[in-house]
Design a protein around this motif. Structure first.
Motif, PDB file in Angstrom:
ATOM      1  N   VAL A 190       0.882  -1.227  -0.234  1.00  9.55           N
ATOM      2  CA  VAL A 190       0.193  -0.423   0.125  1.00  9.55           C
ATOM      3  C   VAL A 190       1.094   1.414   0.039  1.00  9.55           C
ATOM      4  O   VAL A 190       0.293   1.905  -0.689  1.00  9.55           O
ATOM      5  N   TYR A 191       1.643   1.102   0.722  1.00 10.77           N
ATOM      6  CA  TYR A 191       2.791   2.062   0.472  1.00 10.77           C
ATOM      7  C   TYR A 191       3.345   3.031  -0.785  1.00 10.77           C
ATOM      8  O   TYR A 191       3.498   3.688  -1.572  1.00 10.77           O
ATOM      9  N   ARG A 193       1.869   2.250  -3.412  1.00  7.06           N
ATOM     10  CA  ARG A 193       0.226   2.660  -4.478  1.00  7.06           C
ATOM     11  C   ARG A 193       0.419   4.261  -3.853  1.00  7.06           C
ATOM     12  O   ARG A 193      -0.143   5.023  -4.699  1.00  7.06           O
ATOM     13  N   VAL A 194       0.346   4.551  -2.919  1.00  3.85           N
ATOM     14  CA  VAL A 194       0.340   5.907  -2.043  1.00  3.85           C
ATOM     15  C   VAL A 194       1.347   7.013  -2.822  1.00  3.85           C
ATOM     16  O   VAL A 194       0.758   7.476  -2.804  1.00  3.85           O
ATOM     17  N   ALA A 195       2.564   5.715  -2.816  1.00  6.39           N
ATOM     18  CA  ALA A 195       3.594   6.390  -3.221  1.00  6.39           C
ATOM     19  C   ALA A 195       3.456   7.286  -4.847  1.00  6.39           C
ATOM     20  O   ALA A 195       3.455   8.040  -5.674  1.00  6.39           O
ATOM     21  N   PHE A 200       5.320   9.865  -6.548  1.00  7.80           N
ATOM     22  CA  PHE A 200       6.687   9.266  -6.388  1.00  7.80           C
ATOM     23  C   PHE A 200       7.691   8.817  -7.518  1.00  7.80           C
ATOM     24  O   PHE A 200       6.571   8.008  -7.901  1.00  7.80           O
ATOM     25  N   GLU A 204      13.248   9.595  -6.283  1.00  5.79           N
ATOM     26  CA  GLU A 204      12.222  10.384  -5.082  1.00  5.79           C
ATOM     27  C   GLU A 204      11.530   9.018  -4.409  1.00  5.79           C
ATOM     28  O   GLU A 204      11.540   9.115  -3.067  1.00  5.79           O
ATOM     29  N   GLN A 208      12.517   8.822  -0.502  1.00  8.90           N
ATOM     30  CA  GLN A 208      11.348   9.162   0.101  1.00  8.90           C
ATOM     31  C   GLN A 208      10.556   8.299   0.772  1.00  8.90           C
ATOM     32  O   GLN A 208       9.495   8.558   1.416  1.00  8.90           O
ATOM     33  N   VAL A 209      10.467   7.457   0.258  1.00  9.83           N
ATOM     34  CA  VAL A 209       9.506   6.259   0.564  1.00  9.83           C
ATOM     35  C   VAL A 209       9.920   4.720   0.721  1.00  9.83           C
ATOM     36  O   VAL A 209      10.168   4.176   2.513  1.00  9.83           O
ATOM     37  N   PRO A 212      13.020   5.627   3.725  1.00 15.32           N
ATOM     38  CA  PRO A 212      12.457   5.597   5.315  1.00 15.32           C
ATOM     39  C   PRO A 212      11.742   4.694   5.475  1.00 15.32           C
ATOM     40  O   PRO A 212      11.487   4.163   6.560  1.00 15.32           O
ATOM     41  N   ALA A 213      10.951   4.033   4.831  1.00 16.12           N
ATOM     42  CA  ALA A 213      10.628   2.291   5.070  1.00 16.12           C
ATOM     43  C   ALA A 213      10.541   1.428   6.163  1.00 16.12           C
ATOM     44  O   ALA A 213       9.981   0.500   6.802  1.00 16.12           O
ATOM     45  N   PRO A 286      13.421  10.674  15.174  1.00 12.56           N
ATOM     46  CA  PRO A 286      11.626  10.843  15.500  1.00 12.56           C
ATOM     47  C   PRO A 286      11.402  10.172  14.531  1.00 12.56           C
ATOM     48  O   PRO A 286       9.932   9.402  14.210  1.00 12.56           O
ATOM     49  N   GLY A 287      11.918   9.731  13.436  1.00 12.53           N
ATOM     50  CA  GLY A 287      11.148   9.395  11.911  1.00 12.53           C
ATOM     51  C   GLY A 287      11.397   7.652  12.106  1.00 12.53           C
ATOM     52  O   GLY A 287      10.820   7.399  10.609  1.00 12.53           O
ATOM     53  N   ARG A 289      11.265   5.924  15.072  1.00 13.99           N
ATOM     54  CA  ARG A 289      10.234   5.435  16.630  1.00 13.99           C
ATOM     55  C   ARG A 289       9.126   4.894  16.078  1.00 13.99           C
ATOM     56  O   ARG A 289       9.037   3.566  16.300  1.00 13.99           O
ATOM     57  N   TRP A 290       8.129   4.825  14.813  1.00  8.02           N
ATOM     58  CA  TRP A 290       6.570   4.018  14.378  1.00  8.02           C
ATOM     59  C   TRP A 290       7.167   2.284  14.654  1.00  8.02           C
ATOM     60  O   TRP A 290       6.515   1.326  14.476  1.00  8.02           O
TER      61      TRP A 290
ATOM     62  N   TYR B 103      -6.978   4.129   1.366  1.00 10.35           N
ATOM     63  CA  TYR B 103      -7.786   2.986   1.156  1.00 10.35           C
ATOM     64  C   TYR B 103      -8.113   2.345   2.276  1.00 10.35           C
ATOM     65  O   TYR B 103      -8.492   2.508   3.248  1.00 10.35           O
ATOM     66  N   PHE B 109       2.035   7.272   5.895  1.00  5.92           N
ATOM     67  CA  PHE B 109       2.971   6.530   5.933  1.00  5.92           C
ATOM     68  C   PHE B 109       3.789   6.894   7.148  1.00  5.92           C
ATOM     69  O   PHE B 109       2.870   8.211   7.628  1.00  5.92           O
ATOM     70  N   TRP B 111       6.325   7.487   8.890  1.00  4.41           N
ATOM     71  CA  TRP B 111       7.305   7.974   8.755  1.00  4.41           C
ATOM     72  C   TRP B 111       7.452   8.954   8.615  1.00  4.41           C
ATOM     73  O   TRP B 111       8.208  10.533   9.313  1.00  4.41           O
ATOM     74  N   ARG B 123       1.233  18.427  -2.921  1.00  3.54           N
ATOM     75  CA  ARG B 123       2.786  18.254  -3.789  1.00  3.54           C
ATOM     76  C   ARG B 123       3.145  19.003  -4.916  1.00  3.54           C
ATOM     77  O   ARG B 123       4.114  19.591  -5.280  1.00  3.54           O
ATOM     78  N   TYR B 151       2.886  11.341  14.972  1.00  2.00           N
ATOM     79  CA  TYR B 151       3.235  10.126  13.712  1.00  2.00           C
ATOM     80  C   TYR B 151       1.990   9.611  13.836  1.00  2.00           C
ATOM     81  O   TYR B 151       2.102   9.557  15.006  1.00  2.00           O
ATOM     82  N   HIS B 153       1.234   6.509  15.030  1.00  2.00           N
ATOM     83  CA  HIS B 153       1.065   5.880  15.477  1.00  2.00           C
ATOM     84  C   HIS B 153       1.342   6.100  16.906  1.00  2.00           C
ATOM     85  O   HIS B 153       1.034   5.850  18.060  1.00  2.00           O
TER      86      HIS B 153
END
Ligand SMILES: Nc1ncnc2c1ncn2[C@@H]1O[C@H](COP(=O)(O)OP(=O)(O)OP(=O)(O)O)[C@@H](O)[C@H]1O
Ligand SMILES: [Mg+2]
Lengths: 294, 272
Positions: A190-191, A193-195, A200, A204, A208-209, A212-213, A286-287, A289-290, B103, B109, B111, B123, B151, B153
Motif C-alpha cells: 500500500v505504501y 500505491r500511495v507513493a 513519487f 524520489e 522518500q518512500v 524511510p520505510a 523521530p522518523g 520510532r514507529w 485505502y 506513511f 515515517w 506536493r 506521527y 502511531h
C-alpha cells in the motif's frame, strides 16, 4: 514556547472530560518515547544498581578463587595483578593506541560496508532479476567467515590497517546488503500505491518512500553488524596487525602475561558495549520510532 | 488539473475501444455527458474467478455514491478499476478529473507526521507559503491543529482516518474513492467521522465513491446507494436519497432507505 507533540497529547488526554473528545475516543497511542527500543520498565536507579551489584559479586568470586590457590596464577591472574596491568598499559599509552587503532579500522570498514551494502541492497530489493542473479552469491559470502580471507588480505594489502579494513568490509557488506533486501521486500504494497498516487517516481521514490520505510529494520541490522565488526576486528588483528586490541591479545599470550590478556579482554568488551549504545541512539530519531512502538 | 482522463482498456475480443491515457490529456474516451466516472460493460476476472460481468455504472459530477455488498463481492476491485490501478478484462472505464483514494488498510506513511502526510497531497503546489496555508486549512478542517507534529502511531484510529481523508482531499482532485474508511472504528467514532466527512464535502464538494459494509452508513451519507450482489457482482438495486447533508440518522428518508435495502438483501426479520 512551542509544546511538543507529547505535551499536547498528554494535555489533550488529561483535559478530556467530555465524552466525545479525540482523546476519549482514541485507543491509548503512546507518546514519543525517549527511551531506547526494548527499554525495560525497571527504574533508572535499579538499571545501574543491579548490574553493578552483579559485577561486584563476580569480582568477589574471582578474588576468592584466585586467593584459594586452586588454580595456578599463570592461567588465572588475580584481580590485583589485572589492576596493576591495567595501570601499566594505560600509563604507557599502549592501551589507548590499541583502542584507537582498532576503532579506526572498524569505523572505516563498517562505514564502507554500510555505504555500499545499503545501496546494493536497495537495488537488489527493487530488481527481481538482479536479485535472482546475485542473492545466492551474497548468501555464500555471508556464510564464509571473513577471517578465512586473512591469508589473501595480508598478501594483497600487507599487515596493518588496510588488510584489517578489508576484513571488516567483508564481514559487514554482505549481511547489511541481505538485511536491506529483506527489509525492502517486507514493505507493505500500500505504501507503493500511495507513493504512486502522489507522484513519487525514481530517485524520489527510493529516497522518500523505500528508504524511510526500511529505516527501522535497517538500524537494527546496522546494530547487529556493528557488533559483528567489533568481534571480527579482534580476530583480524591477531594475525594481520602490529597494533590494535586483537594484536594486544596475541602479544599478551606470546609474552605469557595473563594479566594483560584480561586487561585487553575487559577493554574489548567495554568498547563493544559502548559502540552498541551509540548505534542504538539511532532508534531515537523521530522518523523511525514507529518501527519500534507498534 | 481538470483534464478529462479517458481510459479505455482492452476489450474482450482484443480490440481497443479507445486509447489509454498516459499523460492526462483528453482523448477519445473522455466523458462528455457530464458524468465523472463511467463503467461501460465492464468485466473483470482473476483467472477463473469472475468478479464482474458486463457491469454498467455512471456517476455524476459531485454525486456521492455508496457501494454496499457482501464481503468479497468485488467492491475494492471496483474502486481499483475506477482509479485506474486495475484494468478491466473487457469494457471501458472513463473518468473525468484527478482521482484520490483512501485505502481499506492503513495507507499513511508512518515515517511522516500528520502534517507531512497531508503535505503529500499538496506536493504539486510550488509555493511553500501556499502549501503551508492549505495545510493549515486542512488541519483545521479535520480539527487536528494540535496534532500536526504527531506521527501516525501516536494518533488514535479515528484521528489517523481523518488524516488520510485530509490527505486525499488536499490538492485539487475531483474524485474521491474511499474503501471502507471507517470500518475499523467503533460506532461513536464512525458517527462522528460521517458528520465530518459530510461537513468537509460541503466546504469542498467532490465526486465521492464510498465503499462500505454498513447499510446505515450508506443511507446516512449517500445521494445514491448501489447494492452489489454476490460474485459475479451485478448491481442488484439502486436507491436515490434526496436529502441535504449532514443528515439526521433518524430522518425518515434515511430510515426508509435502510429498510428498503435490508428488504432487497432479504435481511429484514419478518414481523411475527
Ligand atoms: N489481485 C487479485 N488476484 C486474484 N483474486 C483477486 C485479486 N483481487 C481480488 N481478488 C478476488 O476478487 C474478489 C473480490 O475482491 P475484493 O477485494 O474486491 O472484495 P471486496 O468486495 O472489497 O471485499 P471486502 O468487503 O471483504 O473488502 C475476491 O474473491 C478476491 O479473492
Ligand atoms: Mg474490500
Amino acid at each position: 514556547m512551542i509544546p511538543s507533540p507529547t505535551d499536547l497529547y498528554q494535555r489533550d488526554r488529561a483535559l478530556s472530560d467530555a465524552p466525545l473528545t479525540d482523546a476519549a475516543l482514541s485507543d491509548a497511542a503512546p507518546g514519543p518515547s525517549t527511551s531506547p527500543a526494548n527499554a525495560s520498565p525497571v527504574p533508572m536507579t535499579s538499571r545501574i544498581l543491579l548490574p553493578t551489584l552483579v559485577a561486584l559479586a563476580a569480582l568477589a568470586l574471582w578474588a576468592v578463587l584466585s586467593a584459594s590457590g586452586l588454580l595456578p596464577p599463570y592461567s588465572f591472574p588475580s584481580p590485583l595483578e589485572v589492576a596493576q596491568g591495567f595501570g601499566l598499559e594505560s600509563a604507557q599509552g599502549r592501551l589507548l593506541d590499541n583502542i584507537i587503532a582498532s576503532l579506526f579500522r572498524v569505523t572505516v570498514g563498517f562505514t564502507l560496508g554500510a555505504a555500499l551494502g545499503v545501496p546494493c541492497g536497495l537495488w537488489l530489493g527493487n530488481s527481481s532479476r538482479a536479485r535472482a542473479a546475485l542473492l545466492p552469491h551474497i548468501n555464500f559470502y555471508r556464510c564464509l567467515s571473513p577471517i578465512a580471507w586473512i591469508g589473501f588480505a595480508i598478501t594483497w594489502f600487507d599487515i596493518g590497517d588496510k588488510s584489517a579494513i578489508f576484513l571488516i568490509f567483508m564481514a559487514t557488506f554482505f549481511p547489511i546488503a541481505l538485511a536491506t533486501i529483506a527489509a525492502v521486500s517486507s514493505i507493505p504494497a500500500v505504501y507503493f500505491r500511495v507513493a504512486r498516487d502522489y507522484g513519487f517516481r525514481g530517485r524520489e521514490l527510493l529516497m522518500q518512500v523505500t528508504l524511510p520505510a526500511i529505516l527501522p529494520q535497517l538500524i537494527t541490522a546496522l546494530r547487529v553488524t556493528a557488533g559483528l565488526a567489533w568481534v571480527v576486528i579482534v580476530a583480524a588483528e591477531m594475525a594481520g596487525a602490529q597494533e590494535g586490541l586483537g594484536f594486544a591479545i596475541m602479544d599478551a599470550r606470546n609474552g605469557q602475561s595473563p594479566d594483560l590478556l584480561v586487561v585487553n579482554m575487559i577493554v574489548i568488551g567495554l568498547v563493544g558495549v559502548t559502540i552498541d549504545q551509540l548505534v542504538v541512539r539511532l532508534t531515537l530519531l523521530p522518523g523511525v520510532r514507529w518501527g519500534y512502538e507498534r | 488539473m481538470n483534464n478529462a482522463h479517458g481510459v479505455a482498456k482492452k476489450s474482450g475480443d482484443g480490440q481497443a475501444t479507445g486509447d489509454s491515457a498516459t499523460g492526462g490529456s483528453a482523448n477519445g474516451g473522455s466523458v462528455s455527458n457530464g458524468s465523472a466516472l463511467r463503467l461501460a460493460n465492464v468485466s473483470r476476472s482473476f483467472g477463473t474467478l469472475e468478479v464482474f460481468r458486463g457491469l454498467d455504472l455512471e456517476i455524476g459530477h459531485g454525486e456521492f455514491v455508496a457501494i454496499v455488498g457482501p464481503s468479497g463481492c468485488g467492491k475494492t476491485t471496483l474502486l481499483n478499476l475506477l482509479s485506474g490501478y486495475d484494468e478491466p478484462s473487457s469494457g471501458t472505464v472513463t473518468r473525468a478529473g484527478a482521482v484520490r483514494m483512501v485505502y481499506q488498510h492503513d495507507g499513511l506513511f508512518p515515517w511522516l507526521t500528520a502534517a507531512g502526510n497531508i503535505e503529500l497531497g499538496l506536493r504539486h503546489i510550488a509555493a511553500a507559503a501556499e502549501r503551508k496555508r492549505q495545510l493549515d486549512e486542512l488541519l483545521t478542517l479535520i480539527r487536528l491543529e494540535n496534532f500536526a507534529a504527531h506521527y501516525p502511531h501516536q494518533l488514535s484510529g479515528g484521528m489517523r482516518q481523518r488524516v488520510e481523508i485530509a490527505r486525499a482531499l488536499a490538492g485539487d482532485s475531483d474524485i474521491l474513492l474511499l474503501d471502507e474508511p471507517f470500518s475499523a472504528l467503533d460506532y461513536l467514532t464512525r458517527l462522528r467521522l460521517r458528520g465530518e466527512l459530510a461537513r468537509l464535502l460541503r466546504e469542498r464538494p467532490r465526486t465521492v465513491v464510498f465503499v462500505t459494509h454498513d447499510i446505515e452508513e450508506a443511507a446516512h451519507l449517500a445521494d445514491r446507494i448501489v447494492v452489489l450482489s454476490e460474485r459475479p457482482a451485478r448491481i442488484c438495486c439502486e436507491l436515490r436519497l434526496d436529502l441535504e447533508r449532514p443528515r439526521d440518522l433518524t430522518h425518515p428518508v434515511v430510515v426508509d432507505a435502510v429498510k428498503r435495502i435490508l428488504d432487497v438483501m432479504g435481511l429484514r426479520a419478518a414481523p411475527a
